[in-house]
Enzyme design. Structure first.
Site: not given
Length: 401
Positions: A220, A192, A251
């Site tokens: 991610h 990250s 995300k």
């Protein structure tokens, strides 16, 4: 009878003292409050600024289909689920989302959690315990670290992205371990704060040689990396070779929540043993519906992850031309390491003055001496906006020496 009592000192006085210490070290954090949705440009303190600080990698958080799905689910199911899913909080909406996530990740099943943090916390602590061992990359996310701590297993940290060191630690532990002890290896796929990718083929091979369970955090990577955004495991052709695959909905999918994908037995086990699933109120219906809609957009528009990666590469090339030492991005995260907390705060402030929001990241989120700006792109940024950010970085760079 009335007793005289001395006035006690404030037992929370340490809070103010610690805040003063953090302020002096350049490590105090304050919450920013946006006045608009998470989009390429946001409203902050009454003015519109270019945002390179969001995890909304595909630009789906404000996508009309995602927003409409959330609104419709709120009208049909209400704003909240009402209770944990094992009580009465389960909805067919949750079942549908789990099935769609499992299909997206190429697994038999998936389990929803109300955040990615809780997914890691509950899963790690459910899979290993006292007498077992968990092997963790030294730059893993805090939620993995906290899951390791809560498990009460032996925690063996290996050097960042170093599969050889992991192999050494597994070999030594297996030689010393008694029969029946479990080994769990946990790694982010895309890290990250550094934006690099773990050497998953070598890690998979090491786990298979030593009989260790592999858990890969694709928070991610999901939606950004691999064919159709299915993640780094898919990108390496390793689907089915990691027993536990974690991801988030908050995300690239533009919603909120987390999930773990894997075998039917794994998921049933987590529904019975992961405390952050058992005792937590279920994902709100609007959030689950938003994630379903976001996933549909990702599957229908595979060009979005390709564009996010291309824009990250454009930003990196521009920053290198402007004199910054930055890596080639593997996903949508680009670290601009400057060293001291004060340097990161200063660069962030100068960029904001120029109308570009990029957050300064300081210890303990990153190791000492590596404070940085964590720049992130969205698939919905334009090339011109990326070039505008590069120009702001160029102007904000302190003179050499």
């Amino acid at each position: 009878m009335i007793h005289d009592r001395a006035v006690a000192a404030d037992p929370l006085a340490f809070c103010a003292e610690e805040l003063e210490r953090l302020e002096a070290a350049g490590l105090r954090r304050r919450v920013r409050s946006l006045e608009s949705a998470s989009e390429p440009e946001v409203m902050l303190d009454g003015r519109r600024v270019l945002c390179l600080a969001s995890n909304n990698y595909l630009g789906l958080a404000a996508h009309p289909e995602v927003v409409d799905a959330a609104a419709e689910a709120a009208r049909r199911y209400g704003a909240g689920a009402g209770s944990a899913r094992l009580v009465t909080g389960g909805l067919t909406l949750h079942d549908e989302l789990e099935a769609r996530l499992a299909a997206f990740k190429g697994t038999a099943d998936a389990v929803l959690f109300s955040s990615g943090y809780l997914a890691n916390l509950g899963t790690v602590s459910a899979l290993v315990g006292p007498g077992d061992a968990v092997f963790s990359d030294e730059l893993n996310h805090a939620s993995i670290i906290d899951g390791c701590r809560l498990s009460r297993a032996d925690v063996l940290v290996y050097r960042h992205a170093d599969a050889g060191h992991l192999e050494e630690r597994l070999t030594a532990w297996r030689a010393a371990a008694g029969a029946g002890r479990r080994a769990l290896v946990v790694t982010d796929s895309v890290f990250s704060m550094d934006g690099d990718v773990a050497p998953l083929p070598d890690i998979v091979a090491a786990c298979e040689r030593h009989g260790a369970v592999l858990m890969v955090d694709e928070a991610h990577a999901t939606g950004v990396v691999g064919p159709g955004g299915r993640g780094a495991l898919a990108g390496w052709g390793l689907e089915g070779r990691a027993g536990v695959v974690m991801g988030t909905l908050s995300k690239a999918l533009g919603a909120a929540g987390g999930f773990v994908a894997g075998s039917a037995d794994l998921c049933a086990y987590l529904r019975n043993r992961a405390r952050s699933f058992i005792f937590d109120t279920a994902l709100p219906p609007p959030t689950a519906a938003a994630a379903l809609a976001g996933l549909a957009v990702v599957e229908r528009e595979p060009e979005r992850p390709v564009r996010a990666r291309r824009l990250a590469g454009r930003l990196a090339a521009g920053l290198r031309a402007a004199g910054y030492a930055v890596p080639d991005p593997a996903a949508a995260v680009l670290p601009v390491v400057v060293g001291a907390p004060e340097a990161a705060l200063g660069l962030s402030a100068r960029l904001l003055d120029a109308g570009v929001l990029v957050t300064a990241i300081r210890p303990p989120s990153v190791p000492e001496g590596t404070s940085r700006l964590r720049a992130t792109v969205m698939a919905t940024h334009t090339d011109a906006e990326i070039d505008r950010a590069v120009a702001a970085f160029a102007a904000a760079r302190p003179p050499a020496g």
